[in-house]
Scaffold this motif. Structure first.
Motif, short mmCIF file in Angstrom:
data_model
loop_
_atom_site.label_atom_id
_atom_site.label_comp_id
_atom_site.label_asym_id
_atom_site.label_seq_id
_atom_site.Cartn_x
_atom_site.Cartn_y
_atom_site.Cartn_z
N ALA A 95 57.21 -51.88 29.75
CA ALA A 95 57.91 -50.76 30.38
C ALA A 95 58.55 -49.85 29.34
O ALA A 95 58.71 -48.65 29.58
CB ALA A 95 58.99 -51.29 31.33
N ARG A 96 58.89 -50.42 28.18
CA ARG A 96 59.53 -49.63 27.13
C ARG A 96 58.79 -49.84 25.81
O ARG A 96 59.15 -50.70 25.01
CB ARG A 96 61.00 -50.04 26.98
N PRO A 97 57.73 -49.10 25.56
CA PRO A 97 56.96 -49.29 24.34
C PRO A 97 57.77 -49.07 23.07
O PRO A 97 57.48 -49.65 22.03
CB PRO A 97 55.81 -48.27 24.46
N GLU A 98 58.83 -48.23 23.14
CA GLU A 98 59.65 -48.02 21.95
C GLU A 98 60.37 -49.32 21.58
O GLU A 98 60.63 -49.59 20.40
CB GLU A 98 60.65 -46.88 22.16
N LEU A 99 60.69 -50.15 22.58
CA LEU A 99 61.32 -51.45 22.32
C LEU A 99 60.31 -52.38 21.66
O LEU A 99 60.65 -53.12 20.72
CB LEU A 99 61.83 -52.06 23.63
N GLU A 115 55.22 -34.48 9.47
CA GLU A 115 56.58 -34.56 10.00
C GLU A 115 56.57 -34.67 11.52
O GLU A 115 55.64 -34.24 12.18
CB GLU A 115 57.36 -33.31 9.58
N ASP A 116 57.68 -35.25 12.04
CA ASP A 116 57.88 -35.33 13.50
C ASP A 116 56.62 -35.84 14.19
O ASP A 116 56.02 -35.16 15.02
CB ASP A 116 58.28 -33.97 14.06
N LEU A 117 56.23 -37.05 13.84
CA LEU A 117 54.94 -37.58 14.28
C LEU A 117 54.79 -37.56 15.79
O LEU A 117 55.70 -37.90 16.53
CB LEU A 117 54.77 -39.00 13.75
N THR A 118 53.62 -37.12 16.23
CA THR A 118 53.22 -37.16 17.62
C THR A 118 51.78 -37.66 17.69
O THR A 118 51.09 -37.72 16.67
CB THR A 118 53.29 -35.76 18.29
N LEU A 139 51.06 -51.97 21.41
CA LEU A 139 52.36 -51.39 21.73
C LEU A 139 53.24 -51.25 20.50
O LEU A 139 54.06 -50.33 20.41
CB LEU A 139 53.08 -52.27 22.76
N THR A 140 53.07 -52.16 19.54
CA THR A 140 53.88 -52.08 18.33
C THR A 140 53.57 -50.84 17.52
O THR A 140 54.35 -50.43 16.66
CB THR A 140 53.67 -53.32 17.46
N PHE A 141 52.42 -50.22 17.79
CA PHE A 141 52.06 -48.96 17.14
C PHE A 141 52.43 -47.77 18.03
O PHE A 141 53.11 -46.84 17.60
CB PHE A 141 50.56 -48.95 16.84
N THR A 142 51.99 -47.81 19.28
CA THR A 142 52.21 -46.66 20.17
C THR A 142 53.69 -46.42 20.45
O THR A 142 54.09 -45.30 20.76
CB THR A 142 51.47 -46.85 21.51
N GLY A 143 54.50 -47.48 20.35
CA GLY A 143 55.92 -47.33 20.65
C GLY A 143 56.66 -46.41 19.70
O GLY A 143 57.75 -45.94 20.02
N TRP A 144 56.09 -46.15 18.53
CA TRP A 144 56.73 -45.23 17.57
C TRP A 144 56.47 -43.77 17.94
O TRP A 144 57.06 -42.86 17.35
CB TRP A 144 56.22 -45.49 16.16
N PHE A 145 55.58 -43.53 18.91
CA PHE A 145 55.23 -42.17 19.32
C PHE A 145 55.82 -41.89 20.69
O PHE A 145 55.72 -42.72 21.60
CB PHE A 145 53.71 -42.00 19.37
#
Length: 901
Positions: A382-386, A637-640, A705-711
């Protein structure tokens, strides 16, 4: 200027996003959204960017045109300092010079920068009433960050390696040099579409000519020759792209204390790399010099007002004193608002209020308030950034298979031995789990410290073979003994044991009987491991639990600084290690047999516990490419997600781990060189990074998720919906087959001159928005046969040289043009014209209406075109130009939420 500061900044918005001003008569004049990305070479600009999200960080850039005056440059520097104070002193200030802009500055203009001749002093304006009365040639450079420079409208400006846009207002022709690559062509096309949509309101048409196959586009070439004349001689050779250092960290990093005692600039060196945070004192200002590649200024919060105000000027003075290039990038930041690049130059960086411990909490926010959220593995999806912050793709409950390298081949292990790794071996660990009902794989390559080079090489070879077996889906992770990532630890549920040497192979004799000592670290089954250390007293540490295995018993030694959770985990590991009797030994109450087994009592680490803190370093993204003929790494910069280029390999540094993202079209050389560069990146990092940091290979379309969560807002469907250059070009042809534009060379008027405009100084400018016409505009095209310039209505140059007067008009035609109309070109009609001013409809007539319920004549797929600017911004949350710059999927998403779809 100081007294006028409040009035000067009355138009500064507090909303997130981009704001731009040009300097005119020493004052800030707002630049309209439609002109964002257009910069006059004779001007200076101030650019303010306020990020979204909890951090709400701000960056102020002042941009210096190559032809700007010293007065304008001085005014911009003063206004930037005053704007910084107006905004509370928290923004990071940047000095930008034309053609040498920082990657952060260029990231604001994803479709590219356009450098325009002239400036305020020469009468040029950012808003032009007739946006179609344009004739210019743009020279496109760059791959990740594109720049377009206005050059002379002549074949002499072309070369074989770059892309050029011939912009004639209603018509834009993209000419691709024979040696230009696919990525350059794609970026140029995106820029052409951006000009069409943002500056021409979608009314311009785009055509493409491949420079190596010009005969395939005869109609377009007729138009180019009509404008440029007949080309004589060969094209110029390709111009090399700028090749900056691979990643600006290998320079010699030095820290200086800068003061202006007695009115003179005094620079005193404080330290060389590696730098530590305690070198910075709040009462001082410092300069960090990256060997002339960039200069970063740090302002202590207790430094005097005068010192803080003069920080930017000192940086410029420092550059001059060092004889560095005038285009050297400068960053100025206040204590507490440091940039990610600045923090990465230090061995460690601790924020105020930062939490301590291993994996206990998740921290949201970097500089401002710290929100502490307990880690719950159920929240990962539910929270990929986590998931990214915790480095966990799931709760480690998936299926595990393990192979050991034996005689350079794979030997699968029985589950009873899972979790026991020997330093003389190499292992492959395949972890399988489900995500959205699809099987996902992680392939860990564990390298023992004492394994042979042949075994390590074989391990990598076997990993490639297994990757191929699973059709390239697995995420590959290099794991060096003792540097196991969190998810790897969690797989073994607190029972991971790492033996220093020896092997797990059957029939091989390991070191003889004797005492063996294991250090146990971890507070729960997700983060615990036992590592063998030398069996002597000096290996003990008062902060940890140790297991001492002898021939007859196992001692559980509890240091005074260990926790109850650590003791419980040590008991579980002891049961795995041996079925022998267990004896608990408290520090300070050891029996004589304990010391005898360790070879006698000796001093050991008794310092107060200082648990390792996970530093809140922001992730950094680098593009790894050799498409320019030389391998290089360029920071983004400002990765997306949009920054991930399928033609390249990207390196994502999250501090604890290094990700290598491999695009579908990346070549073998880039992939191989990127792995070596990741190791070199760690080795040369100014903060003294651990060279054994885990390196994780991720393939496009199979990101964990450990990769996508940074975006932010990762779109798993993006790869299937995005268009390649070939697809976009094909789409142009598809539309053209239905509706064509006839260009009759007897009806229209264009003034052919240099890129700077007409001699009268009232030339074209960056358009501020589409003008409204009841019929197509008419222009006259004058082609000079000599070196003079034709006037707007004359047929000869002022010097008496002849001009060929030619006219053409642009009209939409549903049928093919006839020969009597002259040469014709096949171009793409882009968008349905929006209603003219005064014809806008109320939102209530458009929202949540079926096509049959809409007013007559309204296109149900373009309802937003019938809203006023105010209503559109209220409904969609962004300006019309901002909406037009969004990708199509994002536009549709906003329209659905607003009831306009």
């Amino acid at each position: 200027m100081t007294e006028e500061s409040p009035e000067a900044f009355q138009h500064v918005s507090r909303k997130s996003g981009l704001q731009i001003w040009t300097i005119n008569n020493m004052k800030m004049v707002p630049v309209p959204d439609q002109a964002f990305g257009n910069f006059f070479e004779g001007d200076c600009y101030i650019v303010l960017y306020r990020s979204q999200g909890s951090s709400n960080s701000m960056d102020i850039h002042y941009w210096i045109g190559n032809s700007s005056s010293q007065d304008e440059q001085g005014a911009a520097a003063i206004l930037v300092t005053q704007l910084d104070e107006f905004l509370g002193g928290s923004p990071v200030q940047h000095r930008e010079v034309q053609a040498a802009e920082s990657s952060k500055f260029r990231s604001y203009f994803r479709n590219g920068l356009i450098y325009k001749k002239g400036g305020v002093d020469s009468g040029f304006r950012h808003v032009e009433s007739n946006v179609y009365k344009i004739l210019r040639l743009l020279h496109i450079k760059g791959r990740k960050h594109v720049t377009a420079t206005e050059v002379e409208v002549s074949w002499s400006s072309f070369n074989s390696g770059d892309v050029f846009l011939l912009d004639m207002g209603k018509v834009i022709v993209q000419w691709n040099g024979p040696q230009s690559n696919r990525s350059e062509k794609l970026k140029a096309m995106l820029l052409a579409q951006d000009v069409r949509d943002r500056e021409r309101g979608g009314r311009a048409q785009i055509g493409v000519v491949e420079g190596g196959d010009e005969e395939d586009s005869p109609e377009l070439m007729k138009i180019m020759r009509a404008v440029l004349g007949q080309r004589s001689g060969k094209l110029k050779e390709a111009e090399p792209d700028d090749t900056p250092d691979r990643h600006q960290q290998t320079a010699n990093i030095r820290l200086y204390n800068v003061s202006d005692e007695s009115g003179k600039l005094v620079v005193q060196e404080v330290a060389m790399q590696p730098l530590t945070q305690d070198l910075l004192h709040s009462t001082e200002c410092y300069i960090v010099d990256q060997g002339g590649l960039s200069v970063l200024v740090w302002k202590g919060k207790e430094a005097s007002i005068e010192e803080r105000r003069s920080a930017l000027g000192r940086a410029v003075g420092f550059i001059k004193a060092k004889n560095y290039s005038s285009s050297t990038n400068v960053e100025v930041m206040a204590e507490g608002g440091e940039s990610a690049m600045f923090k990465h130059l230090f061995i460690s960086w601790t924020e105020k209020g930062q939490t301590k411990g291993l994996g206990n909490v998740y921290t949201t926010g970097k500089i401002a308030k710290v929100e502490q959220v307990k880690f719950d593995v159920m929240e990962l999806h539910a929270r990929p950034e986590l998931a990214a912050q915790q480095r966990m793709v799931d709760d480690a409950s998936g299926q595990v298979q393990i192979w050991r390298i034996e005689d350079l081949e794979l030997r699968e292990l029985h589950p009873s031995s899972f979790g026991q790794f020997y330093g003389g071996d190499c292992y492959l660990v395949l972890y399988t789990y489900k995500r959205a009902s699809k099987l996902q794989y992680i392939l860990y390559m564990w390298q023992g410290r004492h394994a042979t080079q042949d075994e390590i090489t074989s391990c990598a070879y076997q990993a490639v073979a297994m990757d191929n077996k699973y059709s390239g889906v697995p995420v590959q992770v290099r794991v060096v003994m003792g540097k196991e990532p969190r998810h790897f630890l969690a797989i073994f549920k607190g029972k991971l044991i790492i033996f220093e040497g020896g092997t797990g192979r059957a029939g091989v004799t390991n070191p003889g009987p004797g005492a063996r000592l294991f250090q146990v670290r971890g507070t729960h089954e997700m983060n615990t491991r036992a590592t063998e250390v030398p069996a002597r007293s000096s290996s003990l540490n008062t902060n940890d639990v140790f297991l001492l295995k002898t021939d007859h018993t196992i001692y559980l030694w509890y240091g005074k600084g260990c926790s109850g959770d650590e003791r419980e985990m040590a008991k579980a590991v002891a049961d795995v290690l041996s079925r022998q009797d267990k004896q608990v030994v408290m520090e300070g109450q050891e029996p004589a047999e304990f010391w005898v087994a360790l070879g006698g009592k000796a001093p050991y680490a008794c310092d107060k516990r200082l648990q390792k803190e996970e530093t809140p370093h922001s992730p950094r993204l680098f593009e790894c490419s050799n498409q320019t003929g030389r391998f290089r790494m360029t920071e983004v910069e400002d990765l997306t997600q949009e920054d991930l280029d399928q033609d390249d390999v990207m390196l994502l540094d999250t501090w604890e781990e290094i990700f290598l993202w491999i695009g579908r079209s990346a070549n073998e050389y880039e992939t191989k060189e990127a792995c070596n560069s990741a190791l070199e990146y760690l080795r040369t990092h100014p903060a003294g990074r651990d060279p054994d940091t885990p390196i994780i290979s991720v393939k496009q379309g199979y990101e964990p998720l450990t990769f996508t969560g940074w975006f932010n807002a990762w779109d798993p469907q993006k790869w299937s919906g995005g268009s390649s250059y070939e697809e976009m070009k094909q789409n142009l042809g598809d539309v053209a087959s239905i509706s064509q534009i006839t260009v009759n060379l007897n009806n229209t008027e264009l003034s052919k001159g240099s890129a700077g405009g007409s001699s009268g100084g009232a030339g074209y400018s960056a358009p501020g928005g589409p003008a409204q016409f009841s019929s197509p505009p008419s222009y006259k095209l004058h082609l000079g046969t000599g070196g003079g310039s034709c006037g707007p209505s004359s047929s000869a140059t002022p010097g008496g040289q002849d001009c060929l007067s030619t006219t053409f008009s642009t009209t939409l035609s549903p049928t093919l043009s006839s020969p009597s109309l002259g040469p014709s070109i096949t171009l793409v009609p882009s968008t349905t014209p929006a209603p003219r001013t005064g014809e806008y409809l109320g939102p209530e007539l458009l929202i949540n209406k079926s096509p049959n319920e809409l007013p007559k004549g309204v296109d149900p797929n373009r309802r937003e075109d019938y809203l006023s600017d105010v209503d559109l911004e209220n409904l969609l949350g962004c300006s019309r130009s901002g909406f037009q710059r969004l990708p199509r999927w994002r536009q549709n998403d906003l329209k659905k939420k607003a009831g306009l779809f």
